[in-house]
Design an enzyme around this catalytic site. Structure first.
Site, short mmCIF file in Angstrom:
data_model
loop_
_atom_site.label_atom_id
_atom_site.label_comp_id
_atom_site.label_asym_id
_atom_site.label_seq_id
_atom_site.Cartn_x
_atom_site.Cartn_y
_atom_site.Cartn_z
N LYS A 173 0.84 -1.12 0.13
CA LYS A 173 -0.14 0.13 0.09
C LYS A 173 1.00 1.13 0.07
CE LYS A 173 -4.48 -1.46 1.90
NZ LYS A 173 -5.37 -1.19 2.91
N LYS A 178 -4.84 -9.14 -6.51
CA LYS A 178 -5.82 -9.18 -6.00
C LYS A 178 -7.08 -8.28 -6.40
CE LYS A 178 -6.23 -7.46 -1.85
NZ LYS A 178 -6.18 -7.03 -0.39
N LYS A 192 -10.91 -3.08 -4.13
CA LYS A 192 -11.88 -1.94 -4.25
C LYS A 192 -11.28 -0.60 -4.30
CE LYS A 192 -12.94 -2.08 0.93
NZ LYS A 192 -13.27 -3.33 1.31
P1 TYM Z 1 -10.86 -5.45 3.48
O1 TYM Z 1 -11.71 -4.30 3.73
O2 TYM Z 1 -9.80 -5.48 2.61
O3 TYM Z 1 -11.69 -6.63 3.16
C1 TYM Z 1 -12.74 -7.30 3.88
C2 TYM Z 1 -12.69 -8.72 3.65
O4 TYM Z 1 -12.56 -9.33 2.37
C3 TYM Z 1 -11.66 -10.24 2.19
N1 TYM Z 1 -11.16 -10.02 0.66
C4 TYM Z 1 -11.00 -10.95 -0.02
N2 TYM Z 1 -11.38 -12.12 -0.03
C5 TYM Z 1 -10.73 -12.89 -1.29
N3 TYM Z 1 -10.53 -12.16 -2.34
C6 TYM Z 1 -10.42 -10.89 -2.34
N4 TYM Z 1 -9.90 -10.32 -3.71
C7 TYM Z 1 -10.52 -10.02 -1.31
N5 TYM Z 1 -10.36 -8.80 -1.01
C8 TYM Z 1 -10.81 -8.54 0.23
C9 TYM Z 1 -10.49 -9.51 3.31
O5 TYM Z 1 -9.54 -10.66 3.38
C10 TYM Z 1 -11.26 -9.35 4.44
O6 TYM Z 1 -11.70 -10.50 5.02
N6 TYM Z 1 -7.83 -5.47 7.54
C11 TYM Z 1 -9.00 -5.79 7.06
C12 TYM Z 1 -10.24 -5.17 7.99
C13 TYM Z 1 -10.04 -5.29 9.50
C14 TYM Z 1 -10.17 -6.67 9.99
C15 TYM Z 1 -10.06 -6.37 11.37
C16 TYM Z 1 -10.42 -7.84 9.47
C17 TYM Z 1 -9.79 -4.67 10.13
N7 TYM Z 1 -9.73 -5.03 11.54
C18 TYM Z 1 -10.15 -7.28 12.23
C19 TYM Z 1 -10.47 -8.97 10.52
C20 TYM Z 1 -10.44 -8.59 12.05
C21 TYM Z 1 -9.24 -5.38 5.47
O7 TYM Z 1 -8.44 -4.29 5.29
O8 TYM Z 1 -10.14 -5.96 4.76
#
Ligand code: TYM
Length: 337
Positions: free
Chosen positions: A112, A195, A198
Site C-alpha cells: 500500500k 488481488k 475496491k
Molecule cells: P478489507 O476491507 O480489505 O476486506 C474485507 C474482507 O474481504 C476479504 N477480501 C478478499 N477475499 C478474497 N479475495 C479478495 N480479492 C478479497 N479482497 C478482500 C479480506 O480478506 C477481508 O476478510 N484489514 C481488514 C479489515 C479489518 C479486519 C479487522 C479484519 C480491520 N480489523 C479485524 C478482521 C479482523 C481489511 O482491510 O479488509
C-alpha cells in the site's frame, strides 16, 4: 464461548472478492455455535485519505451489503468501529506492545505504501496493531477473513502472546483465523496476478456488489483470459496456476458461486472456449448477486434504518468492550482514579 470478530473497510464499494472471501462465510457462521460481531472499520479506512463527505455514505453502503448478504442484526452485532472508542484505546496499548520490526515485515504495508513509504501515514504503518485491538477488545477466538489477512492475524497472535508474557497474565486468547471456501483470494479481472480490490483505479478490474446485470455481463465479457480453452483439470502446482492465473481465477469464482469444487468446474467446462464459459459465469453471477444488489439498493434508500442498526450494534459492542478495557488498564497499571 466461541466469539467471532471480523471487519471490512468502508473505503469504497464492496467487491465480489469481499463477498466470496469473507462476507458469505460471515453470514453462514451465524448459524453455527458462535457469537458474531461484524464491523465497518472506518478508522482503518482513514489510514488512506477518505473524502469526509463520502465516508458516511460508504459506511452505510458496506453495512447495507452485509445486511443484504444475510447478516442478521438480531443475531450478530453490526456496527462501525469509530462508534466504539475502546478499539482506539486498546490500539494505543498495543502500539506499545508490538515491535517496529514486526510492522516492517507486513507485506500489505509495503504494497500500500509502495515507493512513497516515507510519505505513508503513521496510521497505515500501525494499522495491524489497531486490527489486533479490534479483535482482542472482544477476546474474539475466531476471525473469518480472506487469504490476504493471514499475516495480520499472525501478528494479532504475537501481540496477544507478548502482552500476556510482558504482564505475566493469561488474558488474551490466541485467535484462530478461519480462511476457507473456493475463493479465499479472488484476483483482478484485468490482471490475474493482482488481488481484486475496491481501491484498484480500474472499475473493470472488479465486480461490485452494487453492479447491475448489464455491468456484470460487460465486465465478465471483457475479463482478461488467454487464448487456450478452459483447463481440463485444477492446477497441479503453483507454477501451473501462475501460468494461467486469469483462467483459474474465473473458474474459482464460478466454483465459489455455485458451491462446486474446481475439479467439478473443470469436468463441466474443460476444453470449452472461454467465450462459452463466460456466458455461464455471467448467468450464475447475476443469479447469485441480483437479489443481494436489489436488497442493498432498498436499504440504501433507508439510511435511517441502517443508522439505527449501527447505533444499537455500537451499544451492544461497547457493553462487551468496556469491561475488557477496564481490566486491561488494571493489568497495565493505568490509574483509574
Ligand atoms: P478489507 O476491507 O480489505 O476486506 C474485507 C474482507 O474481504 C476479504 N477480501 C478478499 N477475499 C478474497 N479475495 C479478495 N480479492 C478479497 N479482497 C478482500 C479480506 O480478506 C477481508 O476478510 N484489514 C481488514 C479489515 C479489518 C479486519 C479487522 C479484519 C480491520 N480489523 C479485524 C478482521 C479482523 C481489511 O482491510 O479488509
Amino acid at each position: 464461548m466461541k466469539r467471532i470478530f471480523s471487519g471490512i473497510q468502508p473505503s469504497g464499494g464492496v467487491t465480489l472478492g469481499n463477498y466470496l472471501g469473507a462476507i458469505r462465510n460471515w453470514a453462514k457462521l451465524q448459524q453455527e455455535d458462535y457469537h458474531c460481531l461484524y464491523c465497518m472499520v472506518d478508522l482503518h479506512a482513514i489510514t488512506v485519505f477518505q473524502d469526509p463527505k463520502a465516508l458516511p455514505q460508504q459506511t452505510r453502503e458496506v453495512t447495507a451489503a452485509l445486511l443484504a448478504a444475510g447478516i442478521d442484526p438480531k443475531t450478530s452485532i453490526v456496527f462501525n468501529q469509530s462508534a466504539v472508542a475502546e478499539h482506539a484505546q486498546l490500539a494505543w496499548i498495543f502500539n506499545c506492545v508490538a515491535r517496529v520490526g514486526w510492522m516492517n515485515r507486513m507485506t500489505q504495508f509495503k504494497e500500500k505504501a509502495g515507493k512513497h513509504r516515507e510519505n505513508a501515514s503513521l496510521g497505515l504503518y500501525a494499522y495491524p496493531a489497531l486490527m489486533a485491538a479490534d479483535i482482542l477488545i472482544y477476546k474474539a477466538t475466531h476471525v473469518p477473513v480472506g487469504d490476504d489477512q493471514k499475516q495480520h492475524l499472525e501478528l494479532t497472535r504475537d501481540v496477544a502472546q507478548k502482552f500476556n508474557s510482558d504482564y505475566g497474565v493469561d488474558y488474551f486468547p490466541l485467535t484462530e483465523p478461519l480462511i476457507y471456501g473456493a475463493a479465499t483470494r479472488v484476483m483482478s479481472l484485468r490482471d490475474g496476478s493482482k488481488k481484486m480490490s475496491k481501491s484498484d483505479p480500474s472499475d473493470m478490474s472488479r465486480i461490485n456488489l452494487i453492479d447491475d446485470a448489464d455491468t456484470i455481463a460487460g465486465k465478465i465479457r471483457k475479463a482478461k483470459t488467454d487464448p487456450e480453452p478452459v483447463p481440463v483439470a485444477p492446477p497441479a502446482s503453483d507454477e501451473e496456476r501462475a501460468a494461467r492465473p486469469e483462467a483459474y481465477n474465473l473458474m474459482g469464482i464460478y466454483a465459489a458461486l455455485t458451491d462446486k469444487s474446481l475439479a467439478e468446474v473443470a469436468d463441466e467446462f474443460g476444453g470449452a472456449p472461454f467465450s462459452a464459459f463466460k456466458g455461464a459465469l455471467t448467468d450464475v453471477a447475476v443469479a447469485v448477486m441480483g437479489p443481494i444488489t436489489a436488497e442493498m439498493r432498498r436499504l440504501m434508500d433507508h439510511p435511517d434504518e441502517i443508522d439505527a442498526i449501527l447505533r444499537r450494534g455500537a451499544e451492544d459492542a461497547r457493553e462487551i468492550a468496556a469491561p475488557i478495557l477496564r481490566e486491561v488498564y488494571d493489568i497495565v497499571g493505568l490509574l483509574r482514579p
